[in-house]
Design a protein around this motif. Structure first.
Motif, PDB file in Angstrom:
ATOM      1  N   ASN A  58       0.814  -1.225   0.000  1.00 46.33           N
ATOM      2  CA  ASN A  58       0.000   0.000   0.000  1.00 46.33           C
ATOM      3  C   ASN A  58       0.843   1.267   0.000  1.00 46.33           C
ATOM      4  N   ASP A  59       2.155   1.136   0.126  1.00 50.65           N
ATOM      5  CA  ASP A  59       3.024   2.306   0.137  1.00 50.65           C
ATOM      6  C   ASP A  59       2.915   3.064  -1.187  1.00 50.65           C
ATOM      7  N   THR A  60       3.124   4.343  -1.120  1.00 46.20           N
ATOM      8  CA  THR A  60       3.055   5.176  -2.330  1.00 46.20           C
ATOM      9  C   THR A  60       4.446   5.661  -2.742  1.00 46.20           C
ATOM     10  N   THR A  61       5.473   4.939  -2.323  1.00 52.66           N
ATOM     11  CA  THR A  61       6.841   5.285  -2.690  1.00 52.66           C
ATOM     12  C   THR A  61       7.074   5.013  -4.175  1.00 52.66           C
ATOM     13  N   LYS A  62       8.113   5.633  -4.707  1.00 60.62           N
ATOM     14  CA  LYS A  62       8.486   5.396  -6.096  1.00 60.62           C
ATOM     15  C   LYS A  62       8.794   3.922  -6.325  1.00 60.62           C
ATOM     16  N   ALA A  63       9.490   3.307  -5.376  1.00 60.74           N
ATOM     17  CA  ALA A  63       9.864   1.908  -5.506  1.00 60.74           C
ATOM     18  C   ALA A  63       8.636   1.003  -5.603  1.00 60.74           C
ATOM     19  N   MET A  64       7.632   1.231  -4.719  1.00 62.83           N
ATOM     20  CA  MET A  64       6.462   0.362  -4.738  1.00 62.83           C
ATOM     21  C   MET A  64       5.601   0.618  -5.966  1.00 62.83           C
ATOM     22  N   LYS A  65       5.486   1.862  -6.375  1.00 58.57           N
ATOM     23  CA  LYS A  65       4.733   2.148  -7.601  1.00 58.57           C
ATOM     24  C   LYS A  65       5.372   1.443  -8.797  1.00 58.57           C
ATOM     25  N   GLN A  66       6.692   1.452  -8.835  1.00 62.90           N
ATOM     26  CA  GLN A  66       7.413   0.787  -9.922  1.00 62.90           C
ATOM     27  C   GLN A  66       7.187  -0.728  -9.888  1.00 62.90           C
ATOM     28  N   GLU A  67       7.188  -1.276  -8.683  1.00 56.94           N
ATOM     29  CA  GLU A  67       6.992  -2.713  -8.520  1.00 56.94           C
ATOM     30  C   GLU A  67       5.583  -3.130  -8.943  1.00 56.94           C
ATOM     31  N   ILE A  68       4.593  -2.403  -8.481  1.00 59.05           N
ATOM     32  CA  ILE A  68       3.210  -2.705  -8.850  1.00 59.05           C
ATOM     33  C   ILE A  68       3.030  -2.618 -10.364  1.00 59.05           C
ATOM     34  N   ALA A  69       3.612  -1.599 -10.978  1.00 64.47           N
ATOM     35  CA  ALA A  69       3.496  -1.434 -12.431  1.00 64.47           C
ATOM     36  C   ALA A  69       4.127  -2.602 -13.175  1.00 64.47           C
ATOM     37  N   ALA A  70       5.267  -3.083 -12.696  1.00 67.69           N
ATOM     38  CA  ALA A  70       5.926  -4.220 -13.338  1.00 67.69           C
ATOM     39  C   ALA A  70       5.075  -5.482 -13.223  1.00 67.69           C
ATOM     40  N   ILE A  71       4.465  -5.683 -12.067  1.00 65.94           N
ATOM     41  CA  ILE A  71       3.604  -6.865 -11.882  1.00 65.94           C
ATOM     42  C   ILE A  71       2.374  -6.771 -12.770  1.00 65.94           C
ATOM     43  N   GLN A  72       1.808  -5.599 -12.881  1.00 61.52           N
ATOM     44  CA  GLN A  72       0.651  -5.424 -13.766  1.00 61.52           C
ATOM     45  C   GLN A  72       1.023  -5.728 -15.214  1.00 61.52           C
ATOM     46  N   GLN A  73       2.211  -5.326 -15.609  1.00 62.81           N
ATOM     47  CA  GLN A  73       2.680  -5.598 -16.970  1.00 62.81           C
ATOM     48  C   GLN A  73       2.793  -7.098 -17.202  1.00 62.81           C
ATOM     49  N   VAL A  74       3.337  -7.799 -16.224  1.00 67.55           N
ATOM     50  CA  VAL A  74       3.479  -9.253 -16.315  1.00 67.55           C
ATOM     51  C   VAL A  74       2.113  -9.935 -16.337  1.00 67.55           C
ATOM     52  N   ALA A  75       1.197  -9.458 -15.492  1.00 68.92           N
ATOM     53  CA  ALA A  75      -0.140 -10.052 -15.437  1.00 68.92           C
ATOM     54  C   ALA A  75      -0.877  -9.876 -16.756  1.00 68.92           C
ATOM     55  N   ARG A  76      -0.766  -8.698 -17.358  1.00 73.33           N
ATOM     56  CA  ARG A  76      -1.418  -8.469 -18.657  1.00 73.33           C
ATOM     57  C   ARG A  76      -0.864  -9.390 -19.734  1.00 73.33           C
ATOM     58  N   ALA A  77       0.429  -9.700 -19.625  1.00 73.09           N
ATOM     59  CA  ALA A  77       1.070 -10.571 -20.611  1.00 73.09           C
ATOM     60  C   ALA A  77       0.904 -12.050 -20.271  1.00 73.09           C
ATOM     61  N   ASP A  78       0.247 -12.348 -19.132  1.00 70.87           N
ATOM     62  CA  ASP A  78       0.038 -13.725 -18.664  1.00 70.87           C
ATOM     63  C   ASP A  78       1.371 -14.465 -18.530  1.00 70.87           C
ATOM     64  N   MET A  79       2.381 -13.736 -18.053  1.00 69.57           N
ATOM     65  CA  MET A  79       3.707 -14.302 -17.847  1.00 69.57           C
ATOM     66  C   MET A  79       3.802 -15.026 -16.504  1.00 69.57           C
ATOM     67  N   PRO A  80       4.755 -15.942 -16.369  1.00 71.57           N
ATOM     68  CA  PRO A  80       4.985 -16.577 -15.071  1.00 71.57           C
ATOM     69  C   PRO A  80       5.439 -15.567 -14.027  1.00 71.57           C
ATOM     70  N   TYR A  81       4.845 -15.647 -12.851  1.00 69.11           N
ATOM     71  CA  TYR A  81       5.169 -14.752 -11.743  1.00 69.11           C
ATOM     72  C   TYR A  81       5.152 -15.549 -10.455  1.00 69.11           C
ATOM     73  N   LEU A  82       6.113 -15.242  -9.579  1.00 69.40           N
ATOM     74  CA  LEU A  82       6.136 -15.846  -8.249  1.00 69.40           C
ATOM     75  C   LEU A  82       6.423 -14.746  -7.243  1.00 69.40           C
ATOM     76  N   GLY A  83       5.546 -14.588  -6.257  1.00 74.40           N
ATOM     77  CA  GLY A  83       5.718 -13.583  -5.222  1.00 74.40           C
ATOM     78  C   GLY A  83       5.789 -14.226  -3.854  1.00 74.40           C
ATOM     79  N   ILE A  84       6.760 -13.777  -3.045  1.00 76.12           N
ATOM     80  CA  ILE A  84       6.920 -14.281  -1.684  1.00 76.12           C
ATOM     81  C   ILE A  84       6.636 -13.157  -0.698  1.00 76.12           C
ATOM     82  N   CYS A  85       5.723 -13.377   0.245  1.00 78.12           N
ATOM     83  CA  CYS A  85       5.376 -12.433   1.307  1.00 78.12           C
ATOM     84  C   CYS A  85       4.939 -11.090   0.704  1.00 78.12           C
ATOM     85  N   LEU A  86       5.759 -10.048   0.788  1.00 76.68           N
ATOM     86  CA  LEU A  86       5.402  -8.778   0.162  1.00 76.68           C
ATOM     87  C   LEU A  86       5.148  -8.965  -1.326  1.00 76.68           C
TER      88      LEU A  86
END
Length: 235
Positions: A58-86
């Motif tokens: 939920n953080d609004t830092t540049k780092a977290m915004k960048q991370e969320i955007a990268a995951i959204q890009q992967v999800a749209r492409a239906d790419m393999p993703y693995l997330g641990i904890c955070l």
């Protein structure tokens, strides 16, 4: 083949997952987001893997915004993703779910009553290839105070007593684990020395608990990570 690994915290690396990647000659490119390193285009890799850390999705830092955007890009492409904890919470957040405070913090191997934390596979989890060759109940190490609320199209693959949503799947290829399957003995030593929540526990007891399940735990983690890589078409 190369997978992209995002580290949210210097001490929370890929652990046994890294061992599996190395043993199968799979290259890993690691981005230290805590050090303000930029995440490259994730679609140029075979998979995106995001590790844990003390930040919140939920953080609004540049780092977290960048991370969320990268995951959204992967999800749209239906790419393999693995997330641990955070990395799991960020997946849910990126795909439309919510990250909220869990009723209790889950820290270490046991709850406040001395009962071991465990994953209970749901019927969907027992059928999913990521848990192929594993029992329906698995020990798990925890270090988190938040949890997630899933969207209607996400699958719940495993539950826990104090935090229901333990393992989730979004789409066909994106998995998130609330617990730390990647844990190694050397990582545990570092976490016990550096993490504020773990410092509240007896390090000797935490190490004893780890020693009691270490062989089973590392075997389980390597099976899960190998299954993920096979499902992703990387192995």
């Amino acid at each position: 083949m190369t997978v992209l690994i995002v580290k949210n915290c210097a001490r929370e690396g890929p652990g046994t997952l890294g061992e599996i990647l190395r043993s199968n000659s799979i290259e890993q490119e690691i981005v230290e987001i805590e050090r303000a390193e930029e995440i490259p285009d994730p679609t140029g890799y075979e998979a995106l893997i995001v590790m844990g850390g003390p930040a919140s999705a939920n953080d609004t830092t540049k780092a977290m915004k960048q991370e969320i955007a990268a995951i959204q890009q992967v999800a749209r492409a239906d790419m393999p993703y693995l997330g641990i904890c955070l990395g799991m919470q960020a997946l849910v957040k990126a795909c439309g779910g919510r990250v909220i405070r869990n009723p209790i913090k889950e820290v270490g191997w046991k709850d406040l009553h001395g009962k071991e934390f465990s994953l209970e596979l749901t019927p969907a989890g027992q059928k999913d290839t990521i848990f192929k060759g594993l029992e329906a109940t698995l020990p798990i190490f925890h270090l988190h105070g938040e949890t997630v609320e899933l969207t209607h199209d996400m699958q719940l693959l495993a539950t826990g007593k104090h935090c229901r949503n333990q393992v989730v799947k979004a789409g066909n290829n994106a998995y998130g684990f609330q617990g730390h399957l990647e844990l190694t003995a050397s990582m545990l030593d570092t976490w016990l020395a550096e993490d504020d929540d773990l410092k509240q526990l007896s390090s000797e007891e935490v190490k004893r608990d780890h020693a009691a399940v270490r062989e089973e735990y590392e075997s389980n983690s390597k099976k899960v990570f190998t299954n993920f890589l096979r499902t992703a078409g990387i192995l």
